[in-house]
Write an enzyme that holds these catalytic residues in place. Structure first.
Site, PDB file in Angstrom:
ATOM      1  N   ARG A  59       0.842  -1.215   0.000  1.00  0.00           N
ATOM      2  CA  ARG A  59       0.000   0.000   0.000  1.00  0.00           C
ATOM      3  C   ARG A  59       0.868   1.252   0.000  1.00  0.00           C
ATOM      4  NH1 ARG A  59      -2.002   2.017   4.447  1.00  0.00           N
ATOM      5  NH2 ARG A  59      -2.433   0.019   5.430  1.00  0.00           N
ATOM      6  N   TYR A 112     -15.574  14.704 -16.342  1.00  0.00           N
ATOM      7  CA  TYR A 112     -16.024  13.332 -16.194  1.00  0.00           C
ATOM      8  C   TYR A 112     -17.110  13.310 -15.107  1.00  0.00           C
ATOM      9  CZ  TYR A 112     -15.659   8.277 -15.576  1.00  0.00           C
ATOM     10  OH  TYR A 112     -15.924   6.950 -15.500  1.00  0.00           O
ATOM     11  N   ASP A 184      -6.792  17.001 -15.769  1.00  0.00           N
ATOM     12  CA  ASP A 184      -7.112  15.624 -16.147  1.00  0.00           C
ATOM     13  C   ASP A 184      -6.743  15.490 -17.630  1.00  0.00           C
ATOM     14  OD1 ASP A 184      -8.323  13.263 -17.041  1.00  0.00           O
ATOM     15  OD2 ASP A 184     -10.002  13.424 -15.647  1.00  0.00           O
ATOM     16  N   LYS A 209      -7.880   4.193 -19.772  1.00  0.00           N
ATOM     17  CA  LYS A 209      -8.183   4.634 -21.133  1.00  0.00           C
ATOM     18  C   LYS A 209      -6.948   4.487 -22.031  1.00  0.00           C
ATOM     19  CE  LYS A 209     -11.897   5.499 -18.867  1.00  0.00           C
ATOM     20  NZ  LYS A 209     -12.262   6.802 -18.326  1.00  0.00           N
TER      21      LYS A 209
HETATM   22  C1  LIG Z   1     -12.692   7.301 -17.127  1.00  0.00           C
HETATM   23  C2  LIG Z   1     -12.308   8.661 -16.712  1.00  0.00           C
HETATM   24  C3  LIG Z   1     -12.046   8.942 -15.363  1.00  0.00           C
HETATM   25  C4  LIG Z   1     -12.210   7.919 -14.253  1.00  0.00           C
HETATM   26  O1  LIG Z   1     -11.331   6.873 -14.379  1.00  0.00           O
HETATM   27  P1  LIG Z   1     -11.597   5.374 -13.813  1.00  0.00           P
HETATM   28  O2  LIG Z   1     -10.354   4.672 -14.184  1.00  0.00           O
HETATM   29  O3  LIG Z   1     -12.824   4.867 -14.484  1.00  0.00           O
HETATM   30  O4  LIG Z   1     -11.798   5.508 -12.343  1.00  0.00           O
HETATM   31  C5  LIG Z   1     -11.635  10.228 -15.051  1.00  0.00           C
HETATM   32  N1  LIG Z   1     -11.501  11.176 -15.993  1.00  0.00           N
HETATM   33  C6  LIG Z   1     -11.757  10.931 -17.299  1.00  0.00           C
HETATM   34  C7  LIG Z   1     -11.591  12.020 -18.299  1.00  0.00           C
HETATM   35  C8  LIG Z   1     -12.162   9.674 -17.697  1.00  0.00           C
HETATM   36  O5  LIG Z   1     -12.424   9.434 -18.985  1.00  0.00           O
END
Ligand SMILES: *Cc1c(COP(=O)(O)O)cnc(C)c1O
Length: 394
Positions: A59, A112, A184, A209
């Protein structure tokens, strides 16, 4: 070898990874161990006091996770990386580290869905205030700054509207107010946009992604150049428990090796598809940063090294026609998520952005008929044929 010395495509394959010292394994070993033995009690004590930086408990840190952290940090042009269990774990770690009762965040409105939900519905329980703005006009960010603003949070291109925010302008606004800028960068991946170089303090990813790219892992990442910011985020994640699992980290390392190859092909497909969709008689509008019709086309060109592989469009006939398209595609899969090697199609108003509620969606520009298309690496003609036959069903 540092990213500065090699091209991006090369860094995707090698950054942060050297052959294993024990047996020479070319692939980073998976240290599937929750805990690490100490040679003696003094060494254990030294590790916990920080005098010895060896591993103690997964962790808190793990060698496989560390390889992934070095790799993605280098791709982002950052010094420190922190891998997390999911993208939301990266986002909640940032929020839990830097926000608190009486503190204020200015955020892109069209973020998101769950990111907005955390700020609006969960963190308000702890006295955190947030203001959501259309950050594609940086003046809106500036005007929303208050005395207690400690963070500007930007998602660009935004999900799913694909509107673009000027990162450098927001960095200046945040810094003038004594706040940090968090970006992000999930939609671009470090291949197409480097927020730290534009002045952001922290860049984060859902590695679920593009970085992993195979729709088989959920994971997240935080990168910064500030040792101080990283120390605080690491402290919080160690306590809150959003750490990535080493096996999952290894899968992402494997995915990142083909990031440049995948994004190149997907982006080429997306560019052609966006151009042809825009001319299709059944399409109301297409939003793609590579099209001249995109309201921030010039900014996208300046800030991103390519327009990416995400397209939003609305078919004539609104929600009903949009549903027909989603129910009629065969090659493209009707599923949320994005950035995988396969093409995915989804309906934000009823799926990813349902939790925001209709008022927040309208304000963020997410219309009921908006269809989001994550263009994959299949042959272009196959993707087009499939989508065109679905449009014919309307
Ligand atoms: C999918 C996504 C998230 C969240 O990510 P997870 O891996 O599903 O927790 C955050 N920001 C964006 C732009 C995303 O496409």
């Amino acid at each position: 070898m540092k990213h500065a010395e090699v091209k991006f495509d090369t860094a995707c394959i090698h950054a942060g990874q050297a052959p294993d010292k024990l047996f020479g394994g070319v692939s980073v070993p998976i240290y599937q161990s929750s805990t690490f033995a100490f040679e003696d009690a003094d060494q254990g004590a030294a590790r916990f006091s920080g005098k010895d930086d060896g591993y103690k408990y997964t962790r808190i840190g793990n060698p496989t996770n560390a390889a992934l952290e070095r790799c993605v940090a280098e791709l982002e042009g950052g010094k420190f990386g922190l891998a997390t269990a999911t993208g939301m774990s990266a986002i909640s770690t940032v929020f839990m580290t830097f926000l608190g009762a009486g503190k204020h965040v200015v955020s892109t409105g069209s973020v998101y869905g769950p990111t907005r939900t955390i700020l609006e519905k969960e963190l308000t329980r702890f006295g955190v205030e947030s203001t959501f703005v259309d950050s594609s006009d940086a003046n809106n960010v500036k005007n929303a700054i208050k005395k207690n603003t400690v963070m500007v949070y930007v998602e660009t291109p935004a999900n799913p509207t694909l509107s673009i925010t000027d990162i450098a302008a927001c960095a200046k606004i945040a810094h003038d107010a004594g706040a940090i800028l968090v970006v992000d960068n999930t939609f671009c991946s470090p291949m197409l946009q480097k927020p730290l170089q534009l002045g952001a303090d922290i860049v984060l990813h859902s590695m679920t992604k593009f970085l992993n790219g195979h729709s088989d892992v959920v994971a997240g990442m935080l990168v910064t150049n500030s040792q101080d910011l990283m120390k605080n985020m690491h402290r919080v994640i160690c306590q809150m428990g959003g750490t990535i699992d080493p096996h999952q980290a290894w899968l992402v390392l494997r995915g990142v090796k083909t990031l440049a190859l995948r994004v190149k092909v997907a982006q080429e497909n997306a560019m052609k598809l966006a151009e042809e969709l825009e001319k299709h008689p059944k399409i109301e509008w297409v939003k793609y940063p590579g099209l001249r019709s995109h309201p921030q086309y010039e900014l996208a060109k300046k800030q991103m090294s390519g327009p990416g592989a995400m397209i939003s469009f609305e078919v004539k006939g609104g929600v009903k026609a949009g549903k027909t398209v989603m129910d009629s595609v065969g090659l493209s899969t009707l599923a949320v998520s994005l950035g995988g090697i396969e093409s995915l199609i989804q309906h934000p108003a009823s799926m990813t952005h349902a939790s925001m509620g209709p008022a927040a969606r309208t304000e963020a520009g997410i219309t009921d008929g908006l269809v989001r298309f994550s263009v994959g690496c299949e042959d272009y003609e196959d993707i087009k044929k499939d989508l065109w036959q679905a449009l014919d069903k309307i």
